[in-house]
Structures are given as C-alpha cells and as structure tokens.
Scaffold this active site. Sequence first.
Site, short mmCIF file in Angstrom:
data_model
loop_
_atom_site.label_atom_id
_atom_site.label_comp_id
_atom_site.label_asym_id
_atom_site.label_seq_id
_atom_site.Cartn_x
_atom_site.Cartn_y
_atom_site.Cartn_z
CE LYS A 23 6.49 8.21 34.94
NZ LYS A 23 6.72 9.62 34.63
CG ASN A 24 7.44 10.73 38.24
OD1 ASN A 24 7.87 10.35 37.16
ND2 ASN A 24 6.21 11.15 38.42
CB CYS A 124 3.27 16.76 27.06
SG CYS A 124 2.46 16.73 28.62
NE ARG A 129 4.31 18.27 32.23
CZ ARG A 129 4.62 16.97 32.35
NH1 ARG A 129 4.21 16.12 31.46
NH2 ARG A 129 5.38 16.56 33.34
CG ASP A 313 1.32 12.27 38.46
OD1 ASP A 313 2.51 12.15 38.76
OD2 ASP A 313 0.90 13.15 37.67
NE ARG A 405 6.40 8.43 28.66
CZ ARG A 405 6.33 9.75 28.77
NH1 ARG A 405 5.42 10.40 28.08
NH2 ARG A 405 7.13 10.40 29.57
C1 EPZ Z 1 6.45 16.14 37.70
O1 EPZ Z 1 6.36 16.81 36.47
C2 EPZ Z 1 6.10 14.69 37.41
N1 EPZ Z 1 7.08 14.13 36.48
C3 EPZ Z 1 4.70 14.61 36.82
O2 EPZ Z 1 4.39 13.23 36.65
C4 EPZ Z 1 3.72 15.21 37.83
O3 EPZ Z 1 2.43 15.20 37.28
C5 EPZ Z 1 4.13 16.65 38.16
O4 EPZ Z 1 5.49 16.67 38.64
C6 EPZ Z 1 3.25 17.28 39.22
O5 EPZ Z 1 3.29 16.51 40.38
C7 EPZ Z 1 8.31 13.77 36.95
O6 EPZ Z 1 8.61 13.91 38.12
C8 EPZ Z 1 9.26 13.19 35.95
P1 EPZ Z 1 5.82 20.51 37.70
P2 EPZ Z 1 6.92 18.32 36.34
O7 EPZ Z 1 7.02 21.26 37.20
O8 EPZ Z 1 8.06 18.53 37.23
C9 EPZ Z 1 4.06 24.51 35.92
C10 EPZ Z 1 3.58 11.36 35.51
O9 EPZ Z 1 2.43 11.07 35.16
N2 EPZ Z 1 5.46 24.89 35.66
O10 EPZ Z 1 5.72 20.22 39.15
O11 EPZ Z 1 7.08 18.61 34.88
C11 EPZ Z 1 3.61 23.34 35.08
O12 EPZ Z 1 3.17 23.78 33.82
C12 EPZ Z 1 4.10 12.76 35.32
O13 EPZ Z 1 4.38 10.56 36.07
C13 EPZ Z 1 5.73 26.14 35.11
O14 EPZ Z 1 4.82 26.93 34.85
O15 EPZ Z 1 5.69 19.16 36.89
C14 EPZ Z 1 2.49 22.75 35.92
O16 EPZ Z 1 1.31 23.48 35.65
C15 EPZ Z 1 3.10 13.64 34.57
N3 EPZ Z 1 7.02 26.49 34.87
C16 EPZ Z 1 2.95 23.03 37.36
O17 EPZ Z 1 3.96 24.03 37.26
C17 EPZ Z 1 8.07 25.64 35.16
O18 EPZ Z 1 9.24 26.01 34.94
C18 EPZ Z 1 3.56 21.82 38.06
O19 EPZ Z 1 4.53 21.30 37.17
C19 EPZ Z 1 7.78 24.37 35.71
C20 EPZ Z 1 6.47 24.03 35.96
#
Ligand code: EPZ
Length: 431
Positions: A23-24, A124, A129, A313, A405
């Site tokens: 998916k990702n 969420c 996020r 995840d 999802r």
């Molecule tokens: C991706 O989400 C994945 N989704 C998530 O999978 C996964 O849990 C996550 O990466 C971490 O591996 C997709 O790829 C579509 P991040 P993403 O930005 O990119 C903080 C699933 O179950 N952050 O790497 O949204 C954030 O709050 C989903 O398939 C900021 O602070 O995650 C988090 O604490 C859930 N500011 C950390 O970084 C930003 O601008 C990592 O988030 C961006 C992120």
Amino acid sequence: MEQILVIEGGYSLKGSVRISGAKNAALPVLAATLLSPGKYLIKNCPELLDVKTFSKLLETLGITVTIEKVYDEDGSMDLCIDTDSLSSFEAPYELVRTMRASVLVLGPLVASLGKARVSLPGGCAIGARPIDLHLKGLELMGAKLNLKEGYVEAKAKGGLKGAEIAFDIPTVTGTENLMMAAVTAKGETVIRNAAREPEIVCLGEMLCKMGAKIKGLGTDTIYIKGVKKLKPTDWEIIPDRIEAGTYLMAVAAAGGELFLKEADASLLETVISKLRETGLKIELDHSGILCKKKGRLNAVDVKTLPYPGFPTDLQAQIMAIMATAKGLSVITETIFENRFQHVAELKRLGADIKIEGRSAIVNGVRHLTGAPVMATDLRASASLVIAALGAKGKTTISQIYHLDRGYSRIEQKLSSVGAKIWREDKKSENK
Ligand code: EPZ
C-alpha cells in the site's frame, strides 16, 4: 449495514498465502504519474480501499484510471493511468480527510502545474501527524504557501528551484513529496535525514526510469539533479513488508506453518531477527518466507524506529503475540505519540498490559479469551485479528473499515489456510 469480523480462535494455520503489493509504495507511485503526461501501467497494485480512494483523487484531478488486469488469487490489479487530461490542481477535503496520504499529490502538482490546493489532512487516531516538514521543504524550493480555510495553497511561479533540505525527523511521505517536487526543479536538491523505507526506493527507482536523476536512495541523504522533463513509464509495486510481517505474527498467534508467497525477506530483516528471538522458526528462499510455530513464544523487547529499525506499523501486531508469550515484554513506540489504542482492546481479550509513557509493559498470560472488540486504526485492527486467532472462543471485531484500508481479502487469505474467520452484518445492540 455495518459489518463485523467474527473469529473462532484455536485453529492453527497450514498452507500458503500470496503477499500483495505494498500500500505504502502504491500510493506515492500513483502520485508520481502527475509528473508527466501520458500513459502508465502500474502493476501489482493491492486491492485496497486506500488505492481506490487514491484513484478517485486522481480522477478528481482529471486523470483516467482503468483496471487493466485483476489477479484472481488476491484481487491485485494492474492499473492504467492516463494523465494527458490532468486539469485540476485541487485535492478536496472530503477525500483527504479519509486518507492522509492524499498529501502526496502536493509536490507533484506544484512541480507539474506550478500550483496546488490541497486540504490539510486532519489528525488521526495515532497522532497529530503534521505536515510541517513537507511545507518547509517546498518553501525552501521557492514555493509560496498560504494556509487558508483548512487548505494549503502552494504556488511556484517560474517553477521550483533546487534546495538544501534537512529534516528534523526522517518523514516517509515528506521524503517522497519533496523528492517528487525536486525531480524537475532548477538545479540540485539535497534531502538530509531522509527516510530510508523500501517504499521510497521503489518510488525513486520509478522516477529514475521516467528520466529523473536521483542518487542515495535508501540512505539518509538523497541527491536530486533537476531535469527539464520526464516521460511516463510502466512500473511494478514491491511486495508489502507490513502485510508479510502481519501474517508472520498470525502464525505466531494461531500456530501451524505458513508460506508467504512473494514476500521479500530482505525488507524485513529486523522483524525476522526479532521473531526468531521469540522462538518462531523462519526459513527464507527466493520465492518467499516459510514460518512455523513450535511451542510457546519467549517474550522479547521491541522499540520502533525508522527503517531499517523495527517498523511502527508492526508494533500493534507484535504486542498481540507478546500478550501470551513467556515472560515480560517492553514495547516502546518512538514514532507516533498515540499508537497504543489497541492496548485497551487487547486487555478486553484478557491481556495483561500496562502503559508507562511511550512504553507498554506486556506480562504474558497463558491464553487470551474471545470477546467483542473494536478496531480503532488500521494496524490496531490487524493486532486484534492476530490476538483473536490464538484466543479461546469467539471474538467479534467492529469498525473493520479500518482493516480494509490496508489488508486485501484478509478473511479469504486466512480462511484458505484453516482459520475460522468470516464477516457478518452487525446485529443491532438492543435486540
Ligand atoms: C508513513 O506515514 C506511512 N504511510 C505510515 O503507515 C507509517 O506508519 C509512517 O510512514 C512511519 O513509518 C504511508 O507511507 C502512506 P512520517 P507518514 O511522516 O509519512 C512526524 C500505515 O499503517 N512528522 O514518517 O505520515 C509524524 O508526526 C501507515 O500504513 C512531523 O512532525 O509518517 C510522526 O511522528 C500509518 N512533521 C513522524 O514524523 C511532518 O511534516 C513520522 O511520520 C511529517 C512527519
């Protein structure tokens, strides 16, 4: 009528299941089609709600998405994406609020059309996020941003320019968004403290096949030399390492022996070594992963980290199997601030878990007992399925739209290897 998932625990698994496309990886790859007009054949897309939602988002932008082929075994699809008719630059709230990954159209739209209007994703279940790092990177590349009425409006008159970007946190979709924004920017972009997930490598390799110049994929520093234009390409989605990890843990809970066809063990090294520590038998070959459970698991400690560390995840799923392991397991979630929603539900099944700050202390009990539980987010719902497979008696899981999802045909895949799992209409409470 809302449906619930019903699981009769205590049946061990035997046989093989096909691991679907990730998916990702599929979501950013679909977003990348915005970077050049023309036709793309994207192979091995998983049959998931999020892929359907993303296709709908592309269609609201004027793009046509057609299903070229469906793989009978697991419903995976080859999608033909025609972006010649890209006509809009707006990602509406009603779509973005159902799927945060919609924010992945921001970078490509600004790169292609010089502007974008994307609804800010709400929070969420697992955390706030924010997308501040995505936005800061775009500003460094010359985009003018305006946050208005819950939308981010981005404009880049005269196009984006290369920039030096250093992330405070290695954000996965932030790295993907800015990599897509940078491929046709003027000059070179360097992304430091970039995320290293395999899904980013899958996207980056597709962009290179489209003519992009990218170095350092899979490392924490990515170098992108802007090119004048890209061309469309065909591309195949890598197998889903999180789905594969989820099925390894299903065997760990239910017992038996399962072969995961097309699972790529090289994307799961930390998870496989952690599961071997619990006593699970795992054998690898070029066509997939064989997993056997022999006796009660040993408790292990887990700390989630950015790739190649243990994936957040799979945190809820390993907690479900630690619930009946021998001893005490400390599970620490370092990525999201609120990713323990599954704990209360696992405790309804008899798990002995205490949350202390960012850690859950799991004291293994002999067995769990089936009960009605509720899915709160995608991976929490997978954790409840795993726990229910090994529990004594019947478990019912409500709000299973979360599950759909990220997992295609989960009850068909599990039933085909001996689990007793089915969907039925939710009876009204007051009967
Ligand atoms: C991706 O989400 C994945 N989704 C998530 O999978 C996964 O849990 C996550 O990466 C971490 O591996 C997709 O790829 C579509 P991040 P993403 O930005 O990119 C903080 C699933 O179950 N952050 O790497 O949204 C954030 O709050 C989903 O398939 C900021 O602070 O995650 C988090 O604490 C859930 N500011 C950390 O970084 C930003 O601008 C990592 O988030 C961006 C992120």
